[in-house]
Enzyme design. Structure first.
Site, PDB file in Angstrom:
ATOM      1  N   GLU A  89      30.826  27.181  -6.488  1.00 48.43           N
ATOM      2  CA  GLU A  89      31.186  27.812  -7.748  1.00 48.43           C
ATOM      3  C   GLU A  89      30.768  26.942  -8.929  1.00 48.43           C
ATOM      4  O   GLU A  89      30.849  25.711  -8.882  1.00 48.43           O
ATOM      5  CB  GLU A  89      32.684  28.119  -7.766  1.00 48.43           C
ATOM      6  CG  GLU A  89      32.988  29.222  -6.770  1.00 48.43           C
ATOM      7  CD  GLU A  89      34.447  29.613  -6.665  1.00 48.43           C
ATOM      8  OE1 GLU A  89      34.712  30.766  -6.321  1.00 48.43           O
ATOM      9  OE2 GLU A  89      35.322  28.771  -6.912  1.00 48.43           O
ATOM     10  N   CYS A 102      30.324  23.657 -15.929  1.00 49.63           N
ATOM     11  CA  CYS A 102      31.071  22.866 -14.949  1.00 49.63           C
ATOM     12  C   CYS A 102      30.378  23.030 -13.598  1.00 49.63           C
ATOM     13  O   CYS A 102      30.287  24.124 -13.058  1.00 49.63           O
ATOM     14  CB  CYS A 102      32.517  23.357 -14.914  1.00 49.63           C
ATOM     15  SG  CYS A 102      33.537  22.515 -13.694  1.00 49.63           S
ATOM     16  N   CYS A 109      35.058  19.706  -0.359  1.00 50.65           N
ATOM     17  CA  CYS A 109      35.294  18.372  -0.924  1.00 50.65           C
ATOM     18  C   CYS A 109      35.645  17.389   0.174  1.00 50.65           C
ATOM     19  O   CYS A 109      36.270  17.740   1.171  1.00 50.65           O
ATOM     20  CB  CYS A 109      36.428  18.427  -1.954  1.00 50.65           C
ATOM     21  SG  CYS A 109      36.593  16.894  -2.911  1.00 50.65           S
ATOM     22  N   CYS A 113      43.156  16.178  -2.176  1.00 50.95           N
ATOM     23  CA  CYS A 113      44.213  16.244  -3.185  1.00 50.95           C
ATOM     24  C   CYS A 113      45.026  17.531  -2.972  1.00 50.95           C
ATOM     25  O   CYS A 113      44.458  18.628  -2.975  1.00 50.95           O
ATOM     26  CB  CYS A 113      43.602  16.224  -4.585  1.00 50.95           C
ATOM     27  SG  CYS A 113      42.480  14.831  -4.824  1.00 50.95           S
ATOM     28  N   CYS A 116      44.837  20.783  -5.336  1.00 53.43           N
ATOM     29  CA  CYS A 116      43.544  21.366  -5.690  1.00 53.43           C
ATOM     30  C   CYS A 116      43.127  22.387  -4.634  1.00 53.43           C
ATOM     31  O   CYS A 116      43.117  22.097  -3.439  1.00 53.43           O
ATOM     32  CB  CYS A 116      42.498  20.260  -5.803  1.00 53.43           C
ATOM     33  SG  CYS A 116      40.847  20.898  -6.143  1.00 53.43           S
ATOM     34  N   CYS A 334      40.503  24.469 -13.746  1.00 57.07           N
ATOM     35  CA  CYS A 334      40.512  23.234 -12.940  1.00 57.07           C
ATOM     36  C   CYS A 334      41.323  23.436 -11.672  1.00 57.07           C
ATOM     37  O   CYS A 334      42.457  23.906 -11.718  1.00 57.07           O
ATOM     38  CB  CYS A 334      41.174  22.095 -13.703  1.00 57.07           C
ATOM     39  SG  CYS A 334      40.334  21.621 -15.181  1.00 57.07           S
TER      40      CYS A 334
HETATM   41  N1  SAH Z   1      36.906  15.436  -7.594  1.00 57.37           N
HETATM   42  C1  SAH Z   1      36.813  15.252  -8.997  1.00 57.37           C
HETATM   43  C2  SAH Z   1      36.297  16.469  -9.762  1.00 57.37           C
HETATM   44  C3  SAH Z   1      36.922  17.802  -9.436  1.00 57.37           C
HETATM   45  S1  SAH Z   1      38.540  18.121 -10.029  1.00 57.37           S
HETATM   46  C4  SAH Z   1      38.127  14.783  -9.564  1.00 57.37           C
HETATM   47  O1  SAH Z   1      39.101  14.742  -8.830  1.00 57.37           O
HETATM   48  O2  SAH Z   1      38.188  14.406 -10.718  1.00 57.37           O
HETATM   49  C5  SAH Z   1      38.416  18.191 -11.765  1.00 57.37           C
HETATM   50  C6  SAH Z   1      39.761  18.018 -12.472  1.00 57.37           C
HETATM   51  O3  SAH Z   1      40.646  19.082 -12.171  1.00 57.37           O
HETATM   52  C7  SAH Z   1      40.474  16.735 -12.071  1.00 57.37           C
HETATM   53  O4  SAH Z   1      40.935  16.075 -13.219  1.00 57.37           O
HETATM   54  C8  SAH Z   1      41.634  17.234 -11.244  1.00 57.37           C
HETATM   55  O5  SAH Z   1      42.718  16.351 -11.269  1.00 57.37           O
HETATM   56  C9  SAH Z   1      41.926  18.561 -11.904  1.00 57.37           C
HETATM   57  N2  SAH Z   1      42.638  19.512 -11.031  1.00 57.37           N
HETATM   58  C10 SAH Z   1      42.511  19.659  -9.706  1.00 57.37           C
HETATM   59  N3  SAH Z   1      43.320  20.644  -9.265  1.00 57.37           N
HETATM   60  C11 SAH Z   1      43.965  21.114 -10.336  1.00 57.37           C
HETATM   61  C12 SAH Z   1      44.922  22.165 -10.531  1.00 57.37           C
HETATM   62  N4  SAH Z   1      45.341  22.924  -9.510  1.00 57.37           N
HETATM   63  N5  SAH Z   1      45.367  22.391 -11.780  1.00 57.37           N
HETATM   64  C13 SAH Z   1      44.905  21.662 -12.822  1.00 57.37           C
HETATM   65  N6  SAH Z   1      43.999  20.688 -12.707  1.00 57.37           N
HETATM   66  C14 SAH Z   1      43.535  20.413 -11.472  1.00 57.37           C
END
Ligand code: SAH
Length: 355
Positions: A89, A102, A109, A113, A116, A334
């Site tokens: 995406e 983006c 991944c 986390c 996410c 995000c």
């Molecule tokens: N792997 C990288 C880039 C992808 S996530 C990273 O972790 O930075 C991009 C951003 O989205 C990160 O700051 C992450 O903390 C945030 N993010 C991930 N899941 C989210 C969610 N469910 N709600 C809001 N932000 C989220």
């Protein structure tokens, strides 16, 4: 994979085509196309026909296919792009006078986390630089004339530091002349805090770094981000502090996703300020975006604003913004990129709070 046409540097292309002038012509042509061409043309003005024909035969031109395009009422567009054997995406986010693209760096991944949605896909494979640049090209081609795509954030699917060679190559290509020639400062790479990659990135690139911190204690962080056990907060922030010693003008971003009842107390805000002392970083507070299967929720609106106010009261010189979700209705915000339907779960933040 990485060294395919949209992922070639101008120097590599010059070797392929036998001259730097031809390489520049090809890049100028490629990035001026109104849409990403499905095939390379049989002839290209200014490139000798035999040289071009032989190049096309080797080039393995394989542009992404748009599988799906969803548009949110706020103007955000999410693309599901087929790249060979995987679908990833890409999101285009228009703002006043410019758009941000983006980009995904992996299919799925390598990190886990819990907050996410991408994590639920597991890890597919690393994307090549050509595939990252192609994502930019697809999204840029459809940007409004009054909001050209000039900014790129590596904040889509994937952990960029786990695929750093290709990410660095993509940045080199995106910033190179004669096209697309983005400014390095207009490119931001977001990391979940993969320490060795962060060090190398800061040394080898002048693009911006965003660190996803998301907690103020190692215990909470490791619960949210399991690799936090390997690279504790003090060490990860230590790298940014060292970099500040080398180049005090280099500005970083610290991303802090807010979860109700997990990391949103006044005490967290105070600790956040203490942790960031001496680090030139803007703080982006991101109310958590929900996805099906996760119990985590964003704090109520007044708690988000109280957290921000507390940070600003303790640290008045710091820029601390709340990043209101864009594209949430189409699961493009995000942490919502999981090739899925929009989230069923309702959230504490009403659509009217979305700006
Ligand atoms: N792997 C990288 C880039 C992808 S996530 C990273 O972790 O930075 C991009 C951003 O989205 C990160 O700051 C992450 O903390 C945030 N993010 C991930 N899941 C989210 C969610 N469910 N709600 C809001 N932000 C989220």
């Amino acid at each position: 994979m990485g060294a395919r046409l949209p992922g070639l540097t101008v120097d590599e292309l010059a070797i392929e085509l036998g001259s730097a002038t031809r390489a520049r012509r090809v890049l100028r042509w490629l990035h001026a196309q109104p849409a990403v061409p499905a095939t390379l043309p049989a002839a290209l003005a200014g490139v000798a026909s035999r040289i071009w024909t032989e190049f096309v035969a080797r080039a393995e031109w394989a542009p992404p296919t748009v599988r799906e395009r969803r548009r949110d009422a706020d103007g955000t567009v999410k693309y599901a792009l087929q790249l060979g054997d995987v679908v990833v995406e890409t999101v285009r986010i228009p703002a006043r006078g410019r758009s941000t693209v983006c980009v995904s760096s992996q299919a799925g991944c390598t990190r886990r986390c819990v907050f996410c949605a991408t994590q639920t896909l597991g890890f597919g494979r690393n994307l090549g630089a050509a595939e990252m640049v192609a994502q930019f090209m697809v999204a840029r081609a459809e940007a409004a004339v009054d909001a050209p795509a000039r900014n790129v954030v590596f904040m889509g699917m994937g952990e960029p530091m786990d695929n750093l060679d290709e990410v660095l190559r993509a940045i080199r290509v995106l910033t190179q002349g004669p096209a697309p020639q983005l400014r390095a400062q207009s490119i931001t790479v977001s990391t979940a805090g993969v320490l060795p990659g962060m060090r190398r990135f800061l040394r080898e690139s002048s693009a911006s770094l965003a660190l996803s911190l998301n907690a103020t204690t190692d215990e909470v962080r490791a619960r949210l981000m399991p690799h936090g056990r390997t690279w504790p907060i003090a060490r990860v922030l230590g790298v940014l502090r060292e970099e500040a010693g080398r180049d005090p003008r280099r500005l970083h971003f610290v991303e802090y996703v807010l979860f109700a009842g997990v990391n949103d107390t006044d005490r967290d805000a105070d600790r956040l300020v203490e942790l960031l002392a001496g680090i030139p970083a803007r703080v982006n507070l991101i109310p958590h975006n929900p996805f099906a299967g996760s119990d985590l929720r964003a704090p109520a609106l007044d708690r988000v604003l109280a957290f921000q106010a507390r940070v600003l009261a303790r640290d008045p010189d710091r820029l601390c913004l709340v990043r209101w979700p864009r594209g949430r209705a189409i699961a493009a915000a995000c942490g919502q990129l999981a090739l899925a339907r929009p989230p069923e779960a309702s959230s504490h933040l009403s659509p009217s709070a979305v700006s």
